[in-house]
Design a protein around this motif. Structure first.
Motif, PDB file in Angstrom:
ATOM      1  N   ILE A 299       0.878  -1.035   0.067  1.00 60.79           N
ATOM      2  CA  ILE A 299      -0.041  -0.084  -0.134  1.00 60.79           C
ATOM      3  C   ILE A 299       0.803   1.180   0.002  1.00 60.79           C
ATOM      4  O   ILE A 299       1.759   1.441   0.838  1.00 60.79           O
ATOM      5  CB  ILE A 299      -1.079  -0.065   1.069  1.00 60.79           C
ATOM      6  CG1 ILE A 299      -1.733   1.190   1.187  1.00 60.79           C
ATOM      7  CG2 ILE A 299      -0.181   0.024   2.599  1.00 60.79           C
ATOM      8  CD1 ILE A 299      -3.014   1.144   2.013  1.00 60.79           C
ATOM      9  N   LEU A 300       0.500   2.290  -0.878  1.00 60.72           N
ATOM     10  CA  LEU A 300       1.428   3.257  -1.218  1.00 60.72           C
ATOM     11  C   LEU A 300       0.933   4.613  -0.654  1.00 60.72           C
ATOM     12  O   LEU A 300      -0.374   4.610  -1.053  1.00 60.72           O
ATOM     13  CB  LEU A 300       1.891   3.366  -2.542  1.00 60.72           C
ATOM     14  CG  LEU A 300       2.774   2.329  -3.323  1.00 60.72           C
ATOM     15  CD1 LEU A 300       3.026   2.272  -4.653  1.00 60.72           C
ATOM     16  CD2 LEU A 300       4.020   2.187  -2.175  1.00 60.72           C
ATOM     17  N   PHE A 301       1.488   5.597  -0.058  1.00 56.09           N
ATOM     18  CA  PHE A 301       0.522   6.805   0.174  1.00 56.09           C
ATOM     19  C   PHE A 301       1.417   8.047  -0.444  1.00 56.09           C
ATOM     20  O   PHE A 301       2.793   8.050  -0.112  1.00 56.09           O
ATOM     21  CB  PHE A 301       0.881   7.179   1.684  1.00 56.09           C
ATOM     22  CG  PHE A 301       0.607   5.805   2.480  1.00 56.09           C
ATOM     23  CD1 PHE A 301      -1.015   5.231   2.693  1.00 56.09           C
ATOM     24  CD2 PHE A 301       1.417   4.796   3.176  1.00 56.09           C
ATOM     25  CE1 PHE A 301      -1.175   4.266   3.471  1.00 56.09           C
ATOM     26  CE2 PHE A 301       0.994   3.745   3.731  1.00 56.09           C
ATOM     27  CZ  PHE A 301      -0.354   3.289   3.800  1.00 56.09           C
ATOM     28  N   ALA A 302       0.949   8.463  -1.539  1.00 59.68           N
ATOM     29  CA  ALA A 302       1.916   9.534  -2.429  1.00 59.68           C
ATOM     30  C   ALA A 302       1.456  10.942  -2.216  1.00 59.68           C
ATOM     31  O   ALA A 302       0.306  11.315  -2.344  1.00 59.68           O
ATOM     32  CB  ALA A 302       1.434   8.973  -3.811  1.00 59.68           C
ATOM     33  N   ASN A 303       2.390  11.751  -2.166  1.00 60.27           N
ATOM     34  CA  ASN A 303       2.408  13.067  -2.180  1.00 60.27           C
ATOM     35  C   ASN A 303       2.401  13.681  -3.826  1.00 60.27           C
ATOM     36  O   ASN A 303       1.762  14.678  -4.172  1.00 60.27           O
ATOM     37  CB  ASN A 303       3.380  13.772  -1.485  1.00 60.27           C
ATOM     38  CG  ASN A 303       3.214  15.442  -1.228  1.00 60.27           C
ATOM     39  OD1 ASN A 303       2.121  15.600  -1.226  1.00 60.27           O
ATOM     40  ND2 ASN A 303       4.388  16.041  -1.241  1.00 60.27           N
ATOM     41  N   CYS A 304       3.238  12.795  -4.482  1.00 56.39           N
ATOM     42  CA  CYS A 304       3.311  13.021  -5.957  1.00 56.39           C
ATOM     43  C   CYS A 304       3.685  11.719  -6.521  1.00 56.39           C
ATOM     44  O   CYS A 304       4.121  10.753  -5.802  1.00 56.39           O
ATOM     45  CB  CYS A 304       4.360  14.099  -6.293  1.00 56.39           C
ATOM     46  SG  CYS A 304       5.862  14.139  -5.411  1.00 56.39           S
ATOM     47  N   GLY A 305       3.239  11.400  -7.815  1.00 67.03           N
ATOM     48  CA  GLY A 305       3.582  10.070  -8.288  1.00 67.03           C
ATOM     49  C   GLY A 305       4.429   9.651  -9.534  1.00 67.03           C
ATOM     50  O   GLY A 305       4.303   8.520  -9.857  1.00 67.03           O
ATOM     51  N   SER A 306       5.348  10.403  -9.767  1.00 65.98           N
ATOM     52  CA  SER A 306       6.191   9.989 -10.904  1.00 65.98           C
ATOM     53  C   SER A 306       7.695   9.589 -10.508  1.00 65.98           C
ATOM     54  O   SER A 306       8.102   9.975  -9.158  1.00 65.98           O
ATOM     55  CB  SER A 306       6.628  11.340 -11.480  1.00 65.98           C
ATOM     56  OG  SER A 306       5.335  11.851 -12.536  1.00 65.98           O
ATOM     57  N   LEU A 307       8.087   8.550 -11.168  1.00 65.16           N
ATOM     58  CA  LEU A 307       9.179   7.850 -10.754  1.00 65.16           C
ATOM     59  C   LEU A 307      10.255   8.052 -11.880  1.00 65.16           C
ATOM     60  O   LEU A 307       9.753   8.462 -12.992  1.00 65.16           O
ATOM     61  CB  LEU A 307       9.040   6.413 -10.556  1.00 65.16           C
ATOM     62  CG  LEU A 307       8.123   6.056  -9.162  1.00 65.16           C
ATOM     63  CD1 LEU A 307       7.790   4.608  -9.159  1.00 65.16           C
ATOM     64  CD2 LEU A 307       8.578   6.513  -8.233  1.00 65.16           C
ATOM     65  N   PRO A 308      11.562   7.770 -11.891  1.00 58.92           N
ATOM     66  CA  PRO A 308      12.402   7.641 -12.971  1.00 58.92           C
ATOM     67  C   PRO A 308      11.826   6.785 -14.184  1.00 58.92           C
ATOM     68  O   PRO A 308      11.111   5.971 -13.838  1.00 58.92           O
ATOM     69  CB  PRO A 308      13.721   7.179 -12.610  1.00 58.92           C
ATOM     70  CG  PRO A 308      13.739   7.348 -11.151  1.00 58.92           C
ATOM     71  CD  PRO A 308      12.210   7.494 -10.673  1.00 58.92           C
TER      72      PRO A 308
END
Length: 423
Positions: A299-308
C-alpha cells in the motif's frame, strides 16, 4: 473460509461491531478525545467497528508481536557538522549580519563538496548576501539536524544537495517554517526534483535561483509509525511512503549495485523480493470514511506520483493539491503482477498521455490488481509487522502507519519563470 493467498480481494467496506478488532483505543492520529464507541478517524465516525474475525483473517487475530526490533536510526539526534568554506569543521556561531544569509546542507558522498561550496559562496557574493553557512550530513544526521541548526543560526534560505534521503530529511525539518528550500539535484533518484520538473543537470541554475528565483508552495507528507513494542516515531516524506513489498524491495536492493547503476538497481531488489512475497491483511481508514479490509502486497501513500524513466505510478497525484493519493496493490499471483505492470507502465505512463488512450481506459473499466484512493489522511493497521519505506529509504517494520498531508507546507525555490502549470 479464508481466501487463497494468490486471490485478490475486493477492497471492501467492513461492518463495525468491535473497534478493538481493527484499531486500538489510542489511534496514532492527533484527535480530540472521543467516546470509546466512536470509530477511529480524523474527526471520528459514529458507526460500529469491524467484525473481529473478518478484519483479522486469515490469522484470526490482529496482534502486535514483540519479535521485531524497532528501527530508530533516523529518530536519533545527531550533532550537526558545520564546516567552513574550506571544508574545515567549525563550531563557531555565524557572525551577526544585516544581510540575508543562505545555508547549504549537503551529503559529501553525493557531491564534490569543495566545488559546490565555492559555487554557493560565489553566487551569494554576487547577490550581495552574507557568507553562506555549510553543513555536512553524517550517519547520525541525515540532514534534519543540520537544517534545524541552520534555522537556529537565522538562515533565510536553505539549499540541499544529496540523495532522496537527504532531501527528505531536510524537508522534514523545514515543513511549516516558511523558509524556502532549494534542491540542488544530485544522487540517484532526484524524485522530488523530477516531480517539480527541475533541471537535473544544471546545479548552477538551481543555486542561482536561491537568490533570484521564484518560490512555490508545495505539499509535504507526515508519517507516524507504530513499532511492535508500542513505541511511535514521526517522519516527513515529500514523494511517497509505502508498506509491504515496495519497502521490502528497497531493503533488498544491494547498496554496491545502487552506486554502480543508480535507480535501476531497484529492479534487482524487486526480483529478490518477489521470490518470498506474500500478501498480508490490512485494515485502513481514509479521512472519516468507513473502515476497509483487504489482503495486499503493498500500500502506497503518495504526495506526488512520478518515478524515473517516465513511470507515472499514480498519474493523478499532485504535489500542490493538498491531497494524499493512495494505491492499494493486490495482484492475483504471478499473472496478477502483469496486470500491475500494465496498469503502472502502459496505462498510467503511456495511454493516459493521449485522448484516444484515455478513451480506451474508460471503456476497459477498473483493474482489480490496483485500486486508487484520495483523501487528506489515512491510518493503516496490520499484523504481523510489515516493512516501511519513506521516499525510497527503508524505515524498519511497523504494525501501523498514519499518513497525512500538510498543504503548502514546503516553500520550494524554482528558477524564475519556471513552468509549474503541470503540477
Amino acid at each position: 473460509m479464508a481466501p487463497d493467498a494468490d486471490t485478490p480481494e475486493t477492497d471492501e467496506t467492513i461492518p463495525r461491531k468491535d473497534e478493538a478488532a481493527a484499531f486500538e483505543a489510542d489511534p496514532l492520529r492527533d484527535d480530540e478525545p472521543r467516546p470509546a464507541t466512536d470509530a477511529p478517524g480524523p474527526r471520528g465516525a459514529n458507526t460500529d467497528a469491524p467484525d473481529p474475525a473478518e478484519a483479522a483473517a486469515p490469522d484470526d487475530v490482529i496482534r502486535e508481536p514483540d519479535d521485531v526490533a524497532p528501527d530508530t536510526t533516523d529518530g536519533e539526534v545527531g550533532e550537526a557538522v558545520q564546516v567552513t568554506a574550506d571544508g574545515q569543521q567549525t563550531t563557531m556561531d555565524a557572525p551577526p549580519t544585516d544581510l540575508k544569509r543562505a545555508a547549504l546542507v549537503y551529503n559529501p558522498t553525493k557531491v564534490d563538496p569543495a566545488q559546490l561550496r565555492d559555487l554557493v559562496a560565489r553566487l551569494a557574493r554576487e547577490a550581495e548576501w552574507a557568507e553562506p553557512l555549510f553543513f555536512e550530513t553524517t550517519v547520525d544526521d541525515l540532514g534534519d539536524d543540520a537544517a534545524r541548526a541552520a534555522l537556529d543560526e537565522g538562515a533565510d534560505a536553505i539549499l540541499v544537495a544529496g540523495g532522496d534521503g537527504t532531501v527528505r530529511a531536510v524537508s522534514e525539518a523545514l515543513t511549516d517554517t516558511g523558509v524556502p528550500l532549494t534542491i540542488v539535484p544530485s544522487g540517484t533518484g532526484n524524485l522530488l526534483a523530477r516531480n517539480l520538473n527541475l533541471p537535473l543537470a544544471d546545479p548552477e541554475t538551481m543555486v542561482r535561483a536561491t537568490f533570484d528565483g521564484d518560490v512555490l508552495a508545495v505539499d509535504a507528507g507526515v508519517a507516524r509509525l507504530r513499532r511492535t513494542d508500542g513505541s511511535t516515531e514521526e517522519h516527513g516524506f515529500v514523494v511517497m511512503a509505502g508498506m509491504g513489498l515496495d519497502a521490502a524491495m528497497i531493503a533488498n536492493t544491494r547498496p554496491e549495485l545502487k552506486k554502480t547503476v543508480g535507480w535501476v538497481a531497484y529492479v534487482d531488489g524487486a526480483a529478490r523480493s518477489l521470490v518470498t512475497a506474500k500478501p498480508f491483511r490490512i485494515v485502513y481508514q481514509l479521512d472519516d470514511q468507513r473502515l476497509h479490509s483487504a489482503r495486499v502486497q503493498s500500500i502506497l501513500f503518495a504526495n506526488c506520483g512520478s518515478l524515473p524513466a517516465g513511470i507515472a505510478l499514480i498519474p493523478e497525484a499532485s504535489i500542490a493539491d493538498g491531497k494524499l493519493d493512495v494505491a492499494v496493490i493486490q495482484p492475483a499471483g504471478p499473472f496478477g503482477w502483469l496486470g500491475v505492470w500494465r496498469k503502472i507502465w502502459w496505462d498510467n505512463s503511456f495511454l493516459r498521455r493521449f485522448r484516444a488512450g484515455r478513451r480506451v481506459l474508460e471503456r476497459r473499466g477498473r483493474d482489480a490488481s490496483v485500486h486508487f484512493r484520495r483523501g487528506h489522511e489515512i491510518e493503516t493497521a496490520t499484523s504481523p509487522a510489515q516493512p516501511v519505506e519513506l521516499d525510497g529509504d527503508e524505515f524498519g517494520e511497523a504494525t501501523r502507519i498514519y499518513c497525512r498531508i500538510v498543504p503548502g507546507g514546503l516553500q520550494i525555490v524554482v528558477p524564475r519563470g519556471h513552468d509549474t502549470s503541470s503540477l
